[in-house]
Write a protein that holds these residues in place. Structure first.
Motif, short mmCIF file in Angstrom:
data_model
loop_
_atom_site.label_atom_id
_atom_site.label_comp_id
_atom_site.label_asym_id
_atom_site.label_seq_id
_atom_site.Cartn_x
_atom_site.Cartn_y
_atom_site.Cartn_z
N LYS A 48 0.76 -1.18 -0.46
CA LYS A 48 -0.24 -0.01 0.31
C LYS A 48 0.38 0.85 -0.19
O LYS A 48 0.60 2.75 -0.26
N ASP A 49 1.93 1.00 0.49
CA ASP A 49 2.51 2.27 0.49
C ASP A 49 3.65 2.31 -0.58
O ASP A 49 4.72 1.76 -0.34
N LYS A 50 3.67 3.52 -1.05
CA LYS A 50 4.37 3.67 -2.43
C LYS A 50 5.24 4.21 -2.01
O LYS A 50 6.15 4.28 -3.19
N SER A 51 5.70 5.37 -1.22
CA SER A 51 6.94 5.72 -0.61
C SER A 51 8.08 4.25 0.31
O SER A 51 9.32 4.67 -0.17
N VAL A 52 7.64 3.03 -0.17
CA VAL A 52 8.41 2.03 -0.09
C VAL A 52 9.53 1.74 -0.63
O VAL A 52 8.91 1.40 -2.40
N PRO A 53 10.55 1.14 -1.06
CA PRO A 53 10.94 1.30 -2.71
C PRO A 53 10.43 0.21 -3.58
O PRO A 53 9.97 -1.00 -2.74
N VAL A 54 11.03 0.28 -4.65
CA VAL A 54 10.35 -0.33 -5.50
C VAL A 54 10.95 -2.19 -5.32
O VAL A 54 9.99 -3.01 -5.23
N ARG A 55 11.74 -2.66 -4.95
CA ARG A 55 12.29 -3.67 -4.33
C ARG A 55 11.82 -4.47 -3.47
O ARG A 55 11.36 -5.43 -3.66
N GLU A 56 11.20 -3.94 -2.29
CA GLU A 56 10.62 -4.11 -1.48
C GLU A 56 9.05 -4.30 -1.55
O GLU A 56 8.99 -5.51 -1.15
N ARG A 57 8.40 -3.67 -2.41
CA ARG A 57 7.27 -4.01 -3.42
C ARG A 57 7.04 -5.72 -3.59
O ARG A 57 6.47 -5.87 -4.12
N VAL A 58 7.98 -5.38 -4.08
CA VAL A 58 8.13 -7.02 -4.92
C VAL A 58 8.38 -7.71 -3.97
O VAL A 58 7.66 -8.69 -4.67
N MET A 59 8.72 -7.65 -3.44
CA MET A 59 9.57 -9.33 -2.60
C MET A 59 8.10 -8.95 -1.43
O MET A 59 8.16 -10.33 -1.37
N ALA A 60 7.82 -7.73 -1.08
CA ALA A 60 6.48 -8.35 -0.38
C ALA A 60 5.32 -8.73 -1.30
O ALA A 60 4.68 -9.55 -0.72
N LEU A 61 4.89 -9.25 -2.92
CA LEU A 61 3.80 -8.72 -3.37
C LEU A 61 4.32 -10.17 -3.62
O LEU A 61 3.27 -11.08 -3.02
N ALA A 62 5.91 -11.07 -4.22
CA ALA A 62 6.23 -12.23 -4.08
C ALA A 62 5.88 -12.86 -2.97
O ALA A 62 5.02 -14.07 -2.72
N PHE A 63 5.83 -12.43 -1.87
CA PHE A 63 5.92 -13.42 -0.17
C PHE A 63 4.15 -13.51 -0.15
O PHE A 63 3.79 -14.13 -0.02
N LEU A 64 3.27 -12.27 -0.26
CA LEU A 64 2.15 -11.80 -0.20
C LEU A 64 1.99 -13.53 -0.32
O LEU A 64 0.55 -14.01 -0.31
N VAL A 65 1.44 -13.58 -2.32
CA VAL A 65 1.27 -14.10 -2.96
C VAL A 65 1.38 -15.31 -2.08
O VAL A 65 0.82 -16.71 -2.62
N HIS A 66 2.92 -16.33 -1.27
CA HIS A 66 3.19 -17.36 -1.39
C HIS A 66 2.31 -17.42 -0.15
O HIS A 66 1.39 -18.40 0.26
N PHE A 67 2.65 -16.33 0.80
CA PHE A 67 1.84 -16.85 2.09
C PHE A 67 -0.03 -16.96 1.96
O PHE A 67 0.29 -17.68 3.03
N MET A 68 -0.22 -16.51 1.28
CA MET A 68 -1.81 -16.43 0.99
C MET A 68 -2.35 -17.55 0.89
O MET A 68 -3.06 -18.68 1.28
#
Length: 278
Positions: free
Chosen positions: A123-143
């Protein structure tokens, strides 16, 4: 073909499922979510995954949402670099006590807490892109992990990893309840028609995607009770050293609950992605 692969796997001692949940189940959950997010969110997912090279994991790509869904397991092979995330894949909530996450998620090191963290990062677009890409990959997996019931419920046996059980006519030293739900049952459920991967109606989505991550944890924990009970004559909390038995008839009864878990995981993931990226 899937039955043939299952038999071949059995004949080599269940060394590895034809499609472990970390492949088949996770990719199915991811594909369902992708079909059910808004077009705008689908575009945002594409933009983030287009930057997956920032993860610097060339042997574990995340170019598509299906690849992203298994990234968190793939990076386990990279040694200590991602070892901090080991406990994020599950939560050992006892099925033989009242449900609670308190005490079962130390310092946020469990799957439900990490799902909530990943949504905040996306949700936080101030977070570096790399961290948001990783968050997306983790989220999809963890669900996907949360909706594999033996990642959500436990009876002191590492989520069924120490719970030996037969599977139809097959048995083996490496066969246990976790392996069954991770691989053989996940594949059988996912390949049983009709396909789970489709656009669901608003009413179908509303029937399962309400509530909180804790509510979904409790839901999967209830299915974990079914997983243990089905292998132990209806008693989910029998002797820990008792060999489980899943007959062909018993397996047939588990197909729909296993399909429902994948469907719920996908639609709930779609809701979180719409909220985080919409």
């Amino acid at each position: 073909m899937s039955r043939i692969l299952l038999i071949l796997a059995a004949l080599i001692g269940f060394a590895a499922p034809a499609h472990a949940y970390w492949e088949y189940g996770h990719e199915t959950v991811a594909a369902i979510a992708y079909r059910n997010v808004t077009p705008a969110v689908r575009a945002e997912i594409g933009k983030l995954l287009a930057r997956q090279a920032l993860l610097e994991t060339p042997t574990c790509p995340a170019r598509t949402i299906e690849e992203a869904s298994v990234w968190a397991d793939c990076v386990k092979t990279l040694g200590p670099r991602f070892s901090y995330a080991y406990n994020w894949h599950y939560q050992n909530v006892s099925i033989c006590k009242d449900f609670t996450l308190k005490g079962n998620c130390p310092d946020g090191n469990c799957v439900s807490a990490q799902i909530e963290r990943d949504v905040k990062l996306l949700k936080d677009k101030s977070v570096p892109v790399r961290e948001r890409v990783m968050a997306l990959a983790f989220l999809v997996h963890f669900m996907g992990d949360l909706h594999q019931p033996l990642h959500a419920g436990d009876r002191g046996d590492l989520g069924g990893n120490r719970a030996k059980s037969t599977y139809g006519i097959f048995s083996g030293e490496k066969l246990n309840l976790h392996t069954i739900w991770d691989g053989y049952l996940a594949e059988r459920a996912g390949t049983t028609p009709p396909s789970l991967i489709r656009a669901y109606t608003a009413s179908e989505r509303a029937a399962v995607d309400g509530g909180s991550v804790e509510d979904w944890s409790r839901d999967s924990w209830q299915v974990a009770k079914l997983a243990y009970a089905s292998a132990h004559g209806g008693e989910p909390c029998g002797p820990a050293d008792q060999m489980g038995t899943l007959s062909e008839a018993g397996i047939e009864k588990l197909v729909e609950p296993a399909r429902a878990q994948m469907m719920k995981g996908g639609l709930r993931l779609a809701r979180l992605l719409n909220e985080a990226l919409g």
